[in-house]
Design an enzyme around this catalytic site. Structure first.
Site, short mmCIF file in Angstrom:
data_model
loop_
_atom_site.label_atom_id
_atom_site.label_comp_id
_atom_site.label_asym_id
_atom_site.label_seq_id
_atom_site.Cartn_x
_atom_site.Cartn_y
_atom_site.Cartn_z
N TYR A 11 50.97 19.41 48.48
CA TYR A 11 49.48 19.71 47.95
C TYR A 11 49.23 17.78 48.85
O TYR A 11 49.56 17.18 47.72
CB TYR A 11 49.24 19.82 46.51
N HIS B 199 59.25 26.75 46.45
CA HIS B 199 57.66 27.05 47.02
C HIS B 199 57.49 28.49 47.83
O HIS B 199 56.86 29.56 47.38
CB HIS B 199 57.04 26.07 46.76
N SER C 51 46.50 30.90 40.52
CA SER C 51 45.09 31.48 40.94
C SER C 51 44.73 33.28 39.94
O SER C 51 44.00 33.55 40.64
CB SER C 51 44.59 32.10 42.29
N PRO C 52 44.85 32.69 39.03
CA PRO C 52 44.25 33.74 37.27
C PRO C 52 42.74 33.90 37.88
O PRO C 52 42.51 34.89 37.20
CB PRO C 52 44.47 32.83 36.18
N LEU C 53 41.88 33.17 38.66
CA LEU C 53 40.64 33.35 38.43
C LEU C 53 40.12 33.66 39.74
O LEU C 53 39.24 33.35 40.21
CB LEU C 53 39.49 32.10 38.25
N GLY C 54 41.46 33.83 40.50
CA GLY C 54 40.91 34.59 41.89
C GLY C 54 40.21 33.69 42.98
O GLY C 54 39.53 33.62 43.64
#
Length: 328
Positions: free
Chosen positions: A56, A124, A203-206
């Site tokens: 990142y 990863h 990415s639980p909120l897409g």
């Protein structure tokens, strides 16, 4: 904020974590000062589980997290990752799980983070050219050396999970999981539950789509990598907007935001699941944390399931090239 046992090896973390990736890359313009303030606010609110990776930035996100937790190391469960190889200029150089690389990557992450150990160290992505047993043999040596406490793996297929777990117990598997990415329910979740492995949902909120803030493709910032993501492009965008609107309707009836409903739904999928929503702003962090207070009835869960059934999202999660690196 409650805690959850992540896997069966003894690691305990807050029921919500904080994904730090977007603080340095991919999602619009970075704001280091606000990002560090967001990490500090997360600690105040009881979030102790911070997620980063060497790629990142590249490399800058670990340094940012390191600065944010300086003097507060004991308050943090620190997770980082290796395997996606990048150069200083950001070029992508492939995937490596070679034993020598594993050890060099760990030492470099420790230096950037300014710590003497990593709590949870993930592979990863799986290197198809290096036997998983060799990669995990090297990772196991990091535990023996005291540089790492627990081991994890990201975006791995069930057979790979089993092979790695046989070399050294996996504490957590990290994979995308949300109302528009429910694929793990088929094989991944049953496998990790059988083996006593925790599940970290990234990415639980897409990738922000489930928040409802994006109504047009043009709402995405210039340079944002989601502009090249299949689910945000063309007809897929409009179809996925219909899914979000269904979630938004249920959320409105409960007096919560779509993002909060999506996170609450994930928390209800099992005590072994820990979502790590990412944000670089305190106001979104506070909105996300409020999701832990939401109670969902059986009727709520049924309606959500009907609104966002498995396979409802249009388009692949990643580009064609990136999809070749997952679930292997």
């Amino acid at each position: 904020m409650n805690n959850r046992a992540l896997g069966s090896q003894g690691l305990v973390v807050s029921e919500l974590g904080l994904g730090c990736m977007g603080m340095s890359e991919f999602y619009g313009t970075p704001d280091e000062e606000e990002s560090i303030a967001t990490i500090h606010r997360a600690l105040e609110l009881g979030i102790n589980f911070l997620d980063t990776a060497d790629m990142y930035g590249p490399f800058t996100n670990e340094r940012l997290v390191g600065r944010a937790i300086k003097g507060r190391r004991d308050e943090v469960v620190l997770a980082t990752k290796f395997g996606n190889v990048r150069s200083e200029d950001g070029a992508r150089l492939g995937i490596s799980g070679k034993p020598d690389y594993v050890k060099k990557a760990c030492d470099a992450s420790l230096e950037r983070l300014g710590v003497d150990h990593i709590d949870l160290y993930y592979q990863h992505r799986v290197d198809p050219d290096t036997p998983i047993e060799e990669t995990w043999g090297a990772m196991s040596e990091l535990v023996e050396a005291g540089k790492v406490r627990y081991l994890g793996i990201s975006e791995a297929a069930p057979q790979t999970i089993r092979k790695a777990h046989a070399v050294h117990p996996i504490t957590a598997l990290q994979t995308e999981y949300s109302l528009w990415s429910r694929d793990p329910e088929d094989e991944i979740l049953p496998t990790v539950r059988e083996l006593g492995i925790g599940f970290v949902a990234y990415s639980p909120l897409g990738r922000g789509f489930l928040t409802g803030q994006f109504r047009r493709f043009e709402d995405l910032p210039e340079g944002d990598y989601r502009r090249s993501s299949p689910r945000f492009m063309g007809e897929n965008f409009q179809k996925n907007l219909e899914l979000v609107d269904k979630v938004r309707e249920i959320a409105g009836e409960k007096g919560v935001s779509p993002a909060q409903l999506a996170l609450a739904w994930l928390l209800y999928q099992g005590e072994d699941i820990v979502p790590i929503p990412g944000t670089k702003r305190r106001r979104y962090l506070e909105e996300n944390v409020a999701a832990i207070e939401i109670e969902l009835t059986e009727d709520d869960l049924r309606r959500i399931d009907e609104a966002a059934p498995k396979g409802a999202a249009a388009g692949e999660r990643y580009s064609e090239a990136s999809m070749r690196t997952v679930n292997r």
